[in-house]
Design a protein around this motif. Sequence first.
Motif, PDB file in Angstrom:
ATOM      1  N   GLU A   1      14.024  49.437 100.834  1.00  0.00           N
ATOM      2  CA  GLU A   1      15.040  49.177  99.821  1.00  0.00           C
ATOM      3  C   GLU A   1      14.519  48.345  98.649  1.00  0.00           C
ATOM      4  N   ASP A   2      13.201  48.368  98.443  1.00  0.00           N
ATOM      5  CA  ASP A   2      12.637  47.717  97.267  1.00  0.00           C
ATOM      6  C   ASP A   2      12.789  48.604  96.034  1.00  0.00           C
ATOM      7  N   ILE A   3      12.797  49.919  96.249  1.00  0.00           N
ATOM      8  CA  ILE A   3      12.996  50.857  95.150  1.00  0.00           C
ATOM      9  C   ILE A   3      14.045  51.879  95.551  1.00  0.00           C
ATOM     10  N   VAL A   4      14.629  52.520  94.558  1.00  0.00           N
ATOM     11  CA  VAL A   4      15.640  53.552  94.788  1.00  0.00           C
ATOM     12  C   VAL A   4      15.334  54.732  93.876  1.00  0.00           C
ATOM     13  N   THR A   5      15.880  55.878  94.210  1.00  0.00           N
ATOM     14  CA  THR A   5      15.716  57.043  93.343  1.00  0.00           C
ATOM     15  C   THR A   5      16.786  57.029  92.253  1.00  0.00           C
ATOM     16  N   ASN A   6      16.427  57.602  91.130  1.00  0.00           N
ATOM     17  CA  ASN A   6      17.340  57.712  90.005  1.00  0.00           C
ATOM     18  C   ASN A   6      18.431  58.729  90.343  1.00  0.00           C
TER      19      ASN A   6
ATOM     20  N   PHE B   1      20.184  60.490  88.513  1.00  0.00           N
ATOM     21  CA  PHE B   1      20.132  61.652  87.629  1.00  0.00           C
ATOM     22  C   PHE B   1      18.865  62.481  87.833  1.00  0.00           C
ATOM     23  N   ASP B   2      17.874  61.895  88.487  1.00  0.00           N
ATOM     24  CA  ASP B   2      16.621  62.594  88.794  1.00  0.00           C
ATOM     25  C   ASP B   2      16.041  62.004  90.074  1.00  0.00           C
ATOM     26  N   PRO B   3      16.311  62.632  91.218  1.00  0.00           N
ATOM     27  CA  PRO B   3      15.877  62.069  92.500  1.00  0.00           C
ATOM     28  C   PRO B   3      14.366  61.976  92.667  1.00  0.00           C
ATOM     29  N   ARG B   4      13.611  62.571  91.755  1.00  0.00           N
ATOM     30  CA  ARG B   4      12.147  62.458  91.828  1.00  0.00           C
ATOM     31  C   ARG B   4      11.646  61.163  91.206  1.00  0.00           C
ATOM     32  N   GLU B   5      12.524  60.466  90.464  1.00  0.00           N
ATOM     33  CA  GLU B   5      12.122  59.249  89.758  1.00  0.00           C
ATOM     34  C   GLU B   5      12.545  58.018  90.546  1.00  0.00           C
ATOM     35  N   TYR B   6      11.670  57.026  90.576  1.00  0.00           N
ATOM     36  CA  TYR B   6      11.914  55.801  91.345  1.00  0.00           C
ATOM     37  C   TYR B   6      12.059  54.606  90.414  1.00  0.00           C
ATOM     38  N   ASN B   7      13.042  53.743  90.740  1.00  0.00           N
ATOM     39  CA  ASN B   7      13.298  52.517  89.991  1.00  0.00           C
ATOM     40  C   ASN B   7      13.377  51.345  90.967  1.00  0.00           C
ATOM     41  N   LEU B   8      13.230  50.148  90.441  1.00  0.00           N
ATOM     42  CA  LEU B   8      13.482  48.959  91.255  1.00  0.00           C
ATOM     43  C   LEU B   8      14.943  48.930  91.694  1.00  0.00           C
ATOM     44  N   SER B   9      15.179  48.544  92.928  1.00  0.00           N
ATOM     45  CA  SER B   9      16.560  48.359  93.375  1.00  0.00           C
ATOM     46  C   SER B   9      17.066  47.006  92.879  1.00  0.00           C
ATOM     47  N   GLU B  10      18.374  46.827  92.861  1.00  0.00           N
ATOM     48  CA  GLU B  10      18.956  45.580  92.356  1.00  0.00           C
ATOM     49  C   GLU B  10      18.541  44.375  93.195  1.00  0.00           C
ATOM     50  N   LYS B  11      18.304  44.587  94.489  1.00  0.00           N
ATOM     51  CA  LYS B  11      17.933  43.473  95.366  1.00  0.00           C
ATOM     52  C   LYS B  11      16.457  43.516  95.759  1.00  0.00           C
ATOM     53  N   SER B  12      15.642  44.162  94.955  1.00  0.00           N
ATOM     54  CA  SER B  12      14.230  44.327  95.279  1.00  0.00           C
ATOM     55  C   SER B  12      13.490  42.992  95.319  1.00  0.00           C
ATOM     56  N   SER B  13      12.620  42.863  96.299  1.00  0.00           N
ATOM     57  CA  SER B  13      11.772  41.673  96.394  1.00  0.00           C
ATOM     58  C   SER B  13      10.640  41.725  95.362  1.00  0.00           C
ATOM     59  N   LEU B  14      10.496  42.872  94.702  1.00  0.00           N
ATOM     60  CA  LEU B  14       9.424  43.031  93.721  1.00  0.00           C
ATOM     61  C   LEU B  14       9.833  42.586  92.324  1.00  0.00           C
ATOM     62  N   ALA B  15      11.116  42.329  92.125  1.00  0.00           N
ATOM     63  CA  ALA B  15      11.610  41.948  90.798  1.00  0.00           C
ATOM     64  C   ALA B  15      10.994  40.621  90.360  1.00  0.00           C
ATOM     65  N   ARG B  16      10.763  40.490  89.076  1.00  0.00           N
ATOM     66  CA  ARG B  16      10.169  39.277  88.533  1.00  0.00           C
ATOM     67  C   ARG B  16      11.014  38.749  87.382  1.00  0.00           C
ATOM     68  N   LYS B  17      10.776  37.513  87.027  1.00  0.00           N
ATOM     69  CA  LYS B  17      11.445  36.950  85.861  1.00  0.00           C
ATOM     70  C   LYS B  17      10.843  37.549  84.597  1.00  0.00           C
ATOM     71  N   VAL B  18      11.688  37.795  83.623  1.00  0.00           N
ATOM     72  CA  VAL B  18      11.242  38.381  82.363  1.00  0.00           C
ATOM     73  C   VAL B  18      11.379  37.346  81.260  1.00  0.00           C
ATOM     74  N   GLY B  19      10.315  37.159  80.493  1.00  0.00           N
ATOM     75  CA  GLY B  19      10.347  36.199  79.403  1.00  0.00           C
ATOM     76  C   GLY B  19      10.766  36.844  78.095  1.00  0.00           C
ATOM     77  N   SER B  20      10.466  36.185  77.004  1.00  0.00           N
ATOM     78  CA  SER B  20      10.844  36.684  75.678  1.00  0.00           C
ATOM     79  C   SER B  20       9.700  37.407  74.977  1.00  0.00           C
ATOM     80  N   SER B  21       8.564  37.572  75.658  1.00  0.00           N
ATOM     81  CA  SER B  21       7.439  38.291  75.059  1.00  0.00           C
ATOM     82  C   SER B  21       6.586  38.923  76.152  1.00  0.00           C
ATOM     83  N   GLU B  22       5.881  39.976  75.775  1.00  0.00           N
ATOM     84  CA  GLU B  22       4.929  40.630  76.678  1.00  0.00           C
ATOM     85  C   GLU B  22       3.748  41.127  75.855  1.00  0.00           C
ATOM     86  N   LYS B  23       2.586  41.060  76.459  1.00  0.00           N
ATOM     87  CA  LYS B  23       1.368  41.544  75.818  1.00  0.00           C
ATOM     88  C   LYS B  23       0.507  42.195  76.888  1.00  0.00           C
ATOM     89  N   TYR B  24       0.072  43.431  76.644  1.00  0.00           N
ATOM     90  CA  TYR B  24      -0.748  44.121  77.633  1.00  0.00           C
ATOM     91  C   TYR B  24      -1.574  45.212  76.960  1.00  0.00           C
TER      92      TYR B  24
END
Length: 224
Positions: free
Chosen positions: A63-68, A70-93
Amino acid sequence: MAFLLSQSELEKEIKTLFSLGLSGNAKDFFSWIQMEVFRKFKDLPNTNLETVQDILNHLQSNEDIVTNPFDPREYNLSEKSSLARKVGSSEKYVILGALEYNPMQYVRTRLDYFLKYNLVIEDLRMDLCIATVEAVENAAKYGDGLNVEINYQIDKSKLFTIEVLNTVKDFNLEDDIQRGKFSSTATLMRGMMVMQKLFDAVDLEILDNRKQAYLKASRKLSLS
């Protein structure tokens, strides 16, 4: 010889991708793993699509990820995922611009995750993602397939700014036309027109001395 990536290392890489907000199907994650390994070690990993799919199935069962829906082939983070992280106000990659690594989907989903958790309304998120995908697609089409630097932020005045920097490859417009391709100049201008419509300001500069393209764009945000 392929870069040796163990099962545990592969799972860690996939978890990291999800923690960054990425979403997609098994082929997307397979291409992103290839991109990350090649970018870091200049070699492709010894993994395959079936192994990636097995790990996605495992993460879904936890239950860390769920399928979309609208498209069961696509995977997203679940709302209660242990993989979720805090998001800041900037990203660089940095990503690789080669189309086989699907850089547009990478940046689109990562940016959408960033905007969502900075409380940007859905319609505006969609506009910014469409415009940004145009910028990344141009970098992929006209770049050398190597490093594309992505940098975006939301400042205290609620202004969203994005910068994209990549090396430009040499191309011959006449050769493109003779091979039956649509004019490269026209294709580039179409992308610029989309960006100019969806951003408040867009500036594209070609740094001839370094054969680099530098794009900077911004838009004032409406927050929910």
